[in-house]
Design a protein around this motif. Sequence first.
Motif, mmCIF file in Angstrom:
data_model
loop_
_atom_site.group_PDB
_atom_site.id
_atom_site.type_symbol
_atom_site.label_atom_id
_atom_site.label_comp_id
_atom_site.label_asym_id
_atom_site.label_seq_id
_atom_site.Cartn_x
_atom_site.Cartn_y
_atom_site.Cartn_z
ATOM 1 N N SER A 138 0.831 -1.206 0.000
ATOM 2 C CA SER A 138 0.000 0.000 0.000
ATOM 3 C C SER A 138 0.868 1.259 0.000
ATOM 4 O O SER A 138 0.381 2.341 -0.306
ATOM 5 C CB SER A 138 -0.922 0.009 1.214
ATOM 6 N N GLY A 139 2.153 1.131 0.371
ATOM 7 C CA GLY A 139 3.032 2.311 0.404
ATOM 8 C C GLY A 139 2.529 3.344 1.403
ATOM 9 O O GLY A 139 2.774 4.534 1.254
ATOM 10 N N ASN A 140 1.845 2.891 2.446
ATOM 11 C CA ASN A 140 1.238 3.834 3.387
ATOM 12 C C ASN A 140 1.830 3.750 4.780
ATOM 13 O O ASN A 140 1.257 4.289 5.723
ATOM 14 C CB ASN A 140 -0.266 3.534 3.475
ATOM 15 N N GLY A 141 2.968 3.036 4.931
ATOM 16 C CA GLY A 141 3.523 2.815 6.261
ATOM 17 C C GLY A 141 3.817 4.110 6.997
ATOM 18 O O GLY A 141 3.494 4.241 8.188
ATOM 19 N N ILE A 142 4.399 5.061 6.305
ATOM 20 C CA ILE A 142 4.775 6.310 6.984
ATOM 21 C C ILE A 142 3.520 7.115 7.321
ATOM 22 O O ILE A 142 3.417 7.709 8.397
ATOM 23 C CB ILE A 142 5.790 7.098 6.132
ATOM 24 N N PHE A 143 2.549 7.061 6.433
ATOM 25 C CA PHE A 143 1.289 7.749 6.706
ATOM 26 C C PHE A 143 0.628 7.162 7.959
ATOM 27 O O PHE A 143 0.183 7.883 8.853
ATOM 28 C CB PHE A 143 0.351 7.637 5.496
ATOM 29 N N LEU A 144 0.622 5.839 8.017
ATOM 30 C CA LEU A 144 0.046 5.151 9.184
ATOM 31 C C LEU A 144 0.805 5.514 10.462
ATOM 32 O O LEU A 144 0.207 5.749 11.517
ATOM 33 C CB LEU A 144 0.194 3.650 8.967
ATOM 34 N N ALA A 145 2.140 5.537 10.350
ATOM 35 C CA ALA A 145 2.973 5.860 11.515
ATOM 36 C C ALA A 145 2.645 7.265 12.014
ATOM 37 O O ALA A 145 2.494 7.497 13.225
ATOM 38 C CB ALA A 145 4.456 5.750 11.149
ATOM 39 N N LEU A 146 2.505 8.205 11.068
ATOM 40 C CA LEU A 146 2.192 9.584 11.470
ATOM 41 C C LEU A 146 0.795 9.657 12.089
ATOM 42 O O LEU A 146 0.595 10.330 13.096
ATOM 43 C CB LEU A 146 2.275 10.522 10.258
ATOM 44 N N SER A 147 -0.153 8.936 11.495
ATOM 45 C CA SER A 147 -1.534 8.985 12.025
ATOM 46 C C SER A 147 -1.574 8.503 13.465
ATOM 47 O O SER A 147 -2.235 9.108 14.318
ATOM 48 C CB SER A 147 -2.480 8.096 11.214
ATOM 49 N N SER A 148 -0.871 7.394 13.749
ATOM 50 C CA SER A 148 -0.922 6.875 15.115
ATOM 51 C C SER A 148 -0.215 7.818 16.075
ATOM 52 O O SER A 148 -0.595 7.951 17.237
ATOM 53 C CB SER A 148 -0.293 5.479 15.180
ATOM 54 N N ALA A 149 0.832 8.492 15.580
ATOM 55 C CA ALA A 149 1.616 9.366 16.457
ATOM 56 C C ALA A 149 0.905 10.686 16.727
ATOM 57 O O ALA A 149 1.071 11.278 17.799
ATOM 58 C CB ALA A 149 2.974 9.630 15.826
ATOM 59 N N LEU A 150 0.104 11.142 15.774
ATOM 60 C CA LEU A 150 -0.541 12.442 15.956
ATOM 61 C C LEU A 150 -1.604 12.400 17.062
ATOM 62 O O LEU A 150 -1.858 13.399 17.716
ATOM 63 C CB LEU A 150 -1.155 12.920 14.629
ATOM 64 N N GLN A 151 -2.200 11.230 17.266
ATOM 65 C CA GLN A 151 -3.216 11.138 18.325
ATOM 66 C C GLN A 151 -2.585 10.799 19.681
ATOM 67 O O GLN A 151 -3.212 10.958 20.719
ATOM 68 C CB GLN A 151 -4.262 10.096 17.948
ATOM 69 N N ALA A 152 -1.325 10.323 19.654
ATOM 70 C CA ALA A 152 -0.713 9.798 20.883
ATOM 71 C C ALA A 152 -0.565 10.841 22.001
ATOM 72 O O ALA A 152 -0.868 10.516 23.166
ATOM 73 C CB ALA A 152 0.637 9.162 20.559
ATOM 74 N N PRO A 153 -0.134 12.087 21.716
ATOM 75 C CA PRO A 153 0.035 13.030 22.831
ATOM 76 C C PRO A 153 -1.254 13.248 23.623
ATOM 77 O O PRO A 153 -1.219 13.300 24.862
ATOM 78 C CB PRO A 153 0.512 14.318 22.137
ATOM 79 N N ALA A 154 -2.400 13.330 22.940
ATOM 80 C CA ALA A 154 -3.663 13.536 23.673
ATOM 81 C C ALA A 154 -3.988 12.304 24.522
ATOM 82 O O ALA A 154 -4.500 12.424 25.642
ATOM 83 C CB ALA A 154 -4.799 13.812 22.686
ATOM 84 N N VAL A 155 -3.671 11.123 24.002
ATOM 85 C CA VAL A 155 -3.940 9.887 24.754
ATOM 86 C C VAL A 155 -3.061 9.854 26.007
ATOM 87 O O VAL A 155 -3.535 9.609 27.132
ATOM 88 C CB VAL A 155 -3.671 8.641 23.861
ATOM 89 N N ILE A 156 -1.773 10.164 25.831
ATOM 90 C CA ILE A 156 -0.827 10.124 26.967
ATOM 91 C C ILE A 156 -1.197 11.197 27.999
ATOM 92 O O ILE A 156 -1.203 10.960 29.213
ATOM 93 C CB ILE A 156 0.619 10.307 26.447
ATOM 94 N N ASN A 157 -1.522 12.388 27.501
ATOM 95 C CA ASN A 157 -1.907 13.484 28.389
ATOM 96 C C ASN A 157 -3.103 13.084 29.255
ATOM 97 O O ASN A 157 -3.145 13.370 30.458
ATOM 98 C CB ASN A 157 -2.275 14.691 27.502
ATOM 99 N N THR A 158 -4.042 12.371 28.644
ATOM 100 C CA THR A 158 -5.225 11.929 29.391
ATOM 101 C C THR A 158 -4.827 10.856 30.414
ATOM 102 O O THR A 158 -5.258 10.900 31.574
ATOM 103 C CB THR A 158 -6.294 11.374 28.416
ATOM 104 N N LEU A 159 -3.988 9.920 29.988
ATOM 105 C CA LEU A 159 -3.570 8.854 30.918
ATOM 106 C C LEU A 159 -2.845 9.441 32.127
ATOM 107 O O LEU A 159 -3.010 8.976 33.256
ATOM 108 C CB LEU A 159 -2.651 7.864 30.200
#
Length: 466
Positions: free
Chosen positions: A298-319
Amino acid sequence: MTSPSTPTPTPTPLANAAISIAVLGGGPAGTTTALGLVRLGYAVTLFTAPRRFDALEGVSDRVAESLRQNGLSATRRTLAQPSPRRVMWRNQVNAPNHESLIFRPDFDAALLQDARAAGVRVVEAQVGQWTKLEPSDLRGKIAVDFSTDGKDAQFFADFVVEARGRAAPLPPSRIRGPETVSLLQYWRPRYAAAEVLPRSAVQSFADGWAWVAVAANARRYLQLTFDVASIDLPDKAQLGDFCRSRLETLSFATEFIANAEPEGPPYARNCTSILADDIANDYSLRVGDAAVAGDPLSGNGIFLALSSALQAPAVINTLLHYPERAALAKSFHTQRLTGLFYRFARIGRDFYALEDQWPDAPFWRTRRHWPDTEPLHRRVTPDTVTIAQCPVINHDEIIEAEVVITPDNPLGIWRMDNIELSPMLKTIQHANNDGQAQQELVKLLDCPPQRAAQLLLRMRQQGWVK
Ligand SMILES: Cc1cc2nc3c(=O)[nH]c(=O)nc-3n(C[C@H](O)[C@H](O)[C@H](O)COP(=O)(O)OP(=O)(O)OC[C@H]3O[C@@H](n4cnc5c(N)ncnc54)[C@H](O)[C@@H]3O)c2cc1C
């Protein structure tokens, strides 16, 4: 459960500065997460070691856009101008689309440059294991083992982000696709080329597919992808000849290896699709390939990596700050990544299924049915649309909100054009006709009638309302 209307004191950047977060791995996922956390004021230390091979990869325009939007300007500058990408599938050549070629050593170095510029402390080190210490331990934290300049050391963090890509130690994997390997061989030109037009191509063959590319410096990257269970690979010493003889049978590849010769032995990269287990807990989070690693087709690995990382700070901040919403935050991260995993796996499956020249060959037979038979898109009609409470991102936190669930969006849609969707949907559902729906929307949103008509039309086009 804290609702969005219940004010909770927002943690100040000053308070966050006392919280130490270790990010393990400085690829696109780790760096983007680190950047987001530093912006929230956390003390972030990123541990990373360079990868052992020079990969060339291709990314779409949306990766370029995401890098721009998220302030990764040095990284964005390493993307080559988009170049043509041809595809030969089912023995047919498709009109070229395009991709930007990236030389991963430059791309990865620029990620660290962007991280440092944003205030992330970068430690170039090999990370070993990390352990959650018992609360009775005086430090009460997480101990990360690392070695740098030949010396072993330990770092104590309050929270760990696991972003070591496919090299991250895997908990018992929740889901693994058919075992897949790519052999990457570099070729260099025999003569100095006058001018090289960067380009890439994909071609299927009876037991796999090839991605071939030439960069502006004339170096060629030839990648052959096989099914581990059925391919009979020779031993290491013969691998180079094996790749060469395969490449010589592929019409697209022959053009890329003309007047060139192999440079060193092939490098094997595992590229099995993996959805990891335990993606989120109270003291650690997985992002990027460490959580969800997709098939490179799919050639989308980096896109996927960025998508998961962009939501991570809000998740960690909440935890870290809202333990009463920890379960919500963990479920948000896990559900979103699981959704992305299946979306990209099904895109891959449908593309594999298009190739019908070798239906019984093991490579194609296994991949055309994996991960399941669920359609990529489901038909949305007004009677399939429901409203439910689900976790969403609200600025730097995960909260629970009322969202609109459709068969195509099982995780729910909270907002459209920054306007909460569920009140609009309910208003329209209760109206007797279009005129009334429009009037009620004007009242609800305090907007001009043309705007209400526009929103109504969009919701109808999506199949959400009659
Ligand atoms: C064969 C193949 C071809 C691909 N082609 C493409 C493509 O064309 N386009 C695309 O978008 N994606 C492609 N991908 C996928 C892409 O490479 C990944 O999805 C993406 O890089 C994931 O980013 P990440 O940050 O999660 O992990 P990575 O980019 O892997 O970053 C992890 C980082 O952690 C470091 N690290 C690992 N272990 C340690 C350790 N113990 N200590 C310290 N540091 C460590 C690594 O060196 C690396 O710098 C391909 C993948 C494969 C296997």
